[in-house]
Design a protein around this motif. Structure first.
Motif, PDB file in Angstrom:
ATOM      1  N   LYS A  15       0.822  -1.217   0.000  1.00  0.00           N
ATOM      2  CA  LYS A  15       0.000   0.000   0.000  1.00  0.00           C
ATOM      3  C   LYS A  15       0.853   1.263   0.000  1.00  0.00           C
ATOM      4  CE  LYS A  15      -4.164  -1.778   2.152  1.00  0.00           C
ATOM      5  NZ  LYS A  15      -5.093  -1.641   3.267  1.00  0.00           N
ATOM      6  N   GLY A  16       2.166   1.115   0.183  1.00  0.00           N
ATOM      7  CA  GLY A  16       3.052   2.281   0.180  1.00  0.00           C
ATOM      8  C   GLY A  16       2.905   3.143   1.407  1.00  0.00           C
ATOM      9  N   THR A  17       2.705   2.542   2.576  1.00  0.00           N
ATOM     10  CA  THR A  17       2.485   3.342   3.778  1.00  0.00           C
ATOM     11  C   THR A  17       3.540   3.117   4.848  1.00  0.00           C
ATOM     12  OG1 THR A  17       0.998   1.647   4.662  1.00  0.00           O
ATOM     13  CG2 THR A  17      -0.017   3.475   3.460  1.00  0.00           C
ATOM     14  N   PHE A  18       4.747   2.689   4.495  1.00  0.00           N
ATOM     15  CA  PHE A  18       5.797   2.561   5.496  1.00  0.00           C
ATOM     16  C   PHE A  18       6.094   3.936   6.077  1.00  0.00           C
ATOM     17  CE2 PHE A  18       7.031  -1.736   4.180  1.00  0.00           C
ATOM     18  CZ  PHE A  18       7.257  -2.265   5.435  1.00  0.00           C
ATOM     19  N   GLY A  19       6.353   4.001   7.352  1.00  0.00           N
ATOM     20  CA  GLY A  19       6.635   5.262   8.018  1.00  0.00           C
ATOM     21  C   GLY A  19       5.379   6.053   8.312  1.00  0.00           C
ATOM     22  N   GLY A  20       4.208   5.456   8.135  1.00  0.00           N
ATOM     23  CA  GLY A  20       2.952   6.112   8.454  1.00  0.00           C
ATOM     24  C   GLY A  20       2.526   7.169   7.449  1.00  0.00           C
ATOM     25  N   GLU A  21       3.205   7.256   6.332  1.00  0.00           N
ATOM     26  CA  GLU A  21       2.889   8.289   5.358  1.00  0.00           C
ATOM     27  C   GLU A  21       2.477   7.653   4.041  1.00  0.00           C
ATOM     28  OE1 GLU A  21       5.118  12.119   5.124  1.00  0.00           O
ATOM     29  OE2 GLU A  21       5.883  11.155   3.332  1.00  0.00           O
ATOM     30  N   SER A  22       1.395   8.110   3.502  1.00  0.00           N
ATOM     31  CA  SER A  22       0.910   7.588   2.225  1.00  0.00           C
ATOM     32  C   SER A  22       1.911   7.887   1.119  1.00  0.00           C
ATOM     33  CB  SER A  22      -0.430   8.228   1.876  1.00  0.00           C
ATOM     34  OG  SER A  22      -0.798   7.912   0.569  1.00  0.00           O
ATOM     35  N   MET A  23       1.972   6.986   0.182  1.00  0.00           N
ATOM     36  CA  MET A  23       2.847   7.166  -0.962  1.00  0.00           C
ATOM     37  C   MET A  23       2.449   8.414  -1.753  1.00  0.00           C
ATOM     38  SD  MET A  23       3.739   4.244  -3.744  1.00  0.00           S
ATOM     39  CE  MET A  23       2.099   4.143  -4.426  1.00  0.00           C
ATOM     40  N   ARG A  24       1.239   8.852  -1.612  1.00  0.00           N
ATOM     41  CA  ARG A  24       0.756   9.984  -2.394  1.00  0.00           C
ATOM     42  C   ARG A  24       0.655  11.298  -1.608  1.00  0.00           C
ATOM     43  NH1 ARG A  24       1.934   7.472  -6.768  1.00  0.00           N
ATOM     44  NH2 ARG A  24       0.384   6.163  -7.724  1.00  0.00           N
ATOM     45  N   VAL A  25       1.299  11.385  -0.458  1.00  0.00           N
ATOM     46  CA  VAL A  25       1.277  12.639   0.304  1.00  0.00           C
ATOM     47  C   VAL A  25       1.824  13.776  -0.556  1.00  0.00           C
ATOM     48  CG1 VAL A  25       2.339  13.848   2.260  1.00  0.00           C
ATOM     49  CG2 VAL A  25       1.346  11.592   2.580  1.00  0.00           C
ATOM     50  N   TRP A  26       2.845  13.473  -1.325  1.00  0.00           N
ATOM     51  CA  TRP A  26       3.444  14.505  -2.179  1.00  0.00           C
ATOM     52  C   TRP A  26       2.440  15.038  -3.200  1.00  0.00           C
ATOM     53  CZ3 TRP A  26       3.316  13.326  -7.292  1.00  0.00           C
ATOM     54  CH2 TRP A  26       3.215  11.978  -7.644  1.00  0.00           C
ATOM     55  N   LEU A  27       1.552  14.175  -3.682  1.00  0.00           N
ATOM     56  CA  LEU A  27       0.561  14.611  -4.665  1.00  0.00           C
ATOM     57  C   LEU A  27      -0.417  15.602  -4.038  1.00  0.00           C
ATOM     58  CD1 LEU A  27      -0.509  14.421  -7.530  1.00  0.00           C
ATOM     59  CD2 LEU A  27      -1.780  12.378  -6.860  1.00  0.00           C
ATOM     60  N   LYS A  28      -0.854  15.303  -2.838  1.00  0.00           N
ATOM     61  CA  LYS A  28      -1.743  16.217  -2.118  1.00  0.00           C
ATOM     62  C   LYS A  28      -1.043  17.551  -1.880  1.00  0.00           C
ATOM     63  CE  LYS A  28      -4.536  16.618   2.055  1.00  0.00           C
ATOM     64  NZ  LYS A  28      -4.976  15.938   3.286  1.00  0.00           N
ATOM     65  N   LYS A  68       0.857  12.080 -16.996  1.00  0.00           N
ATOM     66  CA  LYS A  68       1.320  13.274 -17.702  1.00  0.00           C
ATOM     67  C   LYS A  68       0.308  14.412 -17.592  1.00  0.00           C
ATOM     68  CE  LYS A  68       4.352  11.002 -21.030  1.00  0.00           C
ATOM     69  NZ  LYS A  68       4.606  10.702 -22.451  1.00  0.00           N
ATOM     70  N   SER A  69      -0.969  14.089 -17.662  1.00  0.00           N
ATOM     71  CA  SER A  69      -2.013  15.115 -17.550  1.00  0.00           C
ATOM     72  C   SER A  69      -2.041  15.744 -16.164  1.00  0.00           C
ATOM     73  CB  SER A  69      -3.385  14.513 -17.862  1.00  0.00           C
ATOM     74  OG  SER A  69      -3.467  14.129 -19.197  1.00  0.00           O
ATOM     75  N   ILE A  70      -1.972  14.907 -15.140  1.00  0.00           N
ATOM     76  CA  ILE A  70      -1.980  15.424 -13.770  1.00  0.00           C
ATOM     77  C   ILE A  70      -0.724  16.242 -13.509  1.00  0.00           C
ATOM     78  CG2 ILE A  70      -1.877  14.786 -11.325  1.00  0.00           C
ATOM     79  CD1 ILE A  70      -3.615  12.324 -12.073  1.00  0.00           C
ATOM     80  N   ALA A  71       0.415  15.721 -13.938  1.00  0.00           N
ATOM     81  CA  ALA A  71       1.676  16.429 -13.734  1.00  0.00           C
ATOM     82  C   ALA A  71       1.663  17.790 -14.421  1.00  0.00           C
ATOM     83  CB  ALA A  71       2.835  15.576 -14.240  1.00  0.00           C
ATOM     84  N   SER A  72       1.099  17.838 -15.611  1.00  0.00           N
ATOM     85  CA  SER A  72       0.996  19.111 -16.322  1.00  0.00           C
ATOM     86  C   SER A  72       0.088  20.083 -15.567  1.00  0.00           C
ATOM     87  CB  SER A  72       0.457  18.864 -17.730  1.00  0.00           C
ATOM     88  OG  SER A  72       0.292  20.080 -18.411  1.00  0.00           O
TER      89      SER A  72
END
Length: 82
Positions: A15-28, A68-72
């Motif tokens: 799930k990408g949650t090692f360290g208690g942080e979601s893998m997608r925190v950076w996206l938020k 690519k769309s989201i990144a743009s």
């Protein structure tokens, strides 16, 4: 050296949650810095709001085209998703 592997550690890794942080925190963080809602990013990236929300929450992984769309829309490199 013996490596102890538990169900919970494997589940967290997947799930990408090692360290208690979601893998997608950076996206938020990118979304917040752009002062956009889920709907705002989805509209700019031309995807559904629910799809974007699932990506941000780590439930789904975007295709290269969608990445690519989201990144743009949020002004970062699409390669960050992968």
């Amino acid at each position: 050296m013996f490596l102890k592997v538990t169900y919970n550690s494997i589940n967290k890794l997947l799930k990408g949650t090692f360290g208690g942080e979601s893998m997608r925190v950076w996206l938020k963080d990118f979304r917040k810095k752009a002062d956009l809602t889920h709907t705002g990013v989805a509209e700019k990236a031309e995807i559904s709001r629910s799809y974007y929300t699932n990506i941000e929450n780590g439930v789904k992984t975007p295709t290269v085209e969608v990445a690519k769309s989201i990144a743009s829309a949020l002004n970062f490199s699409w390669k960050r998703f992968f």
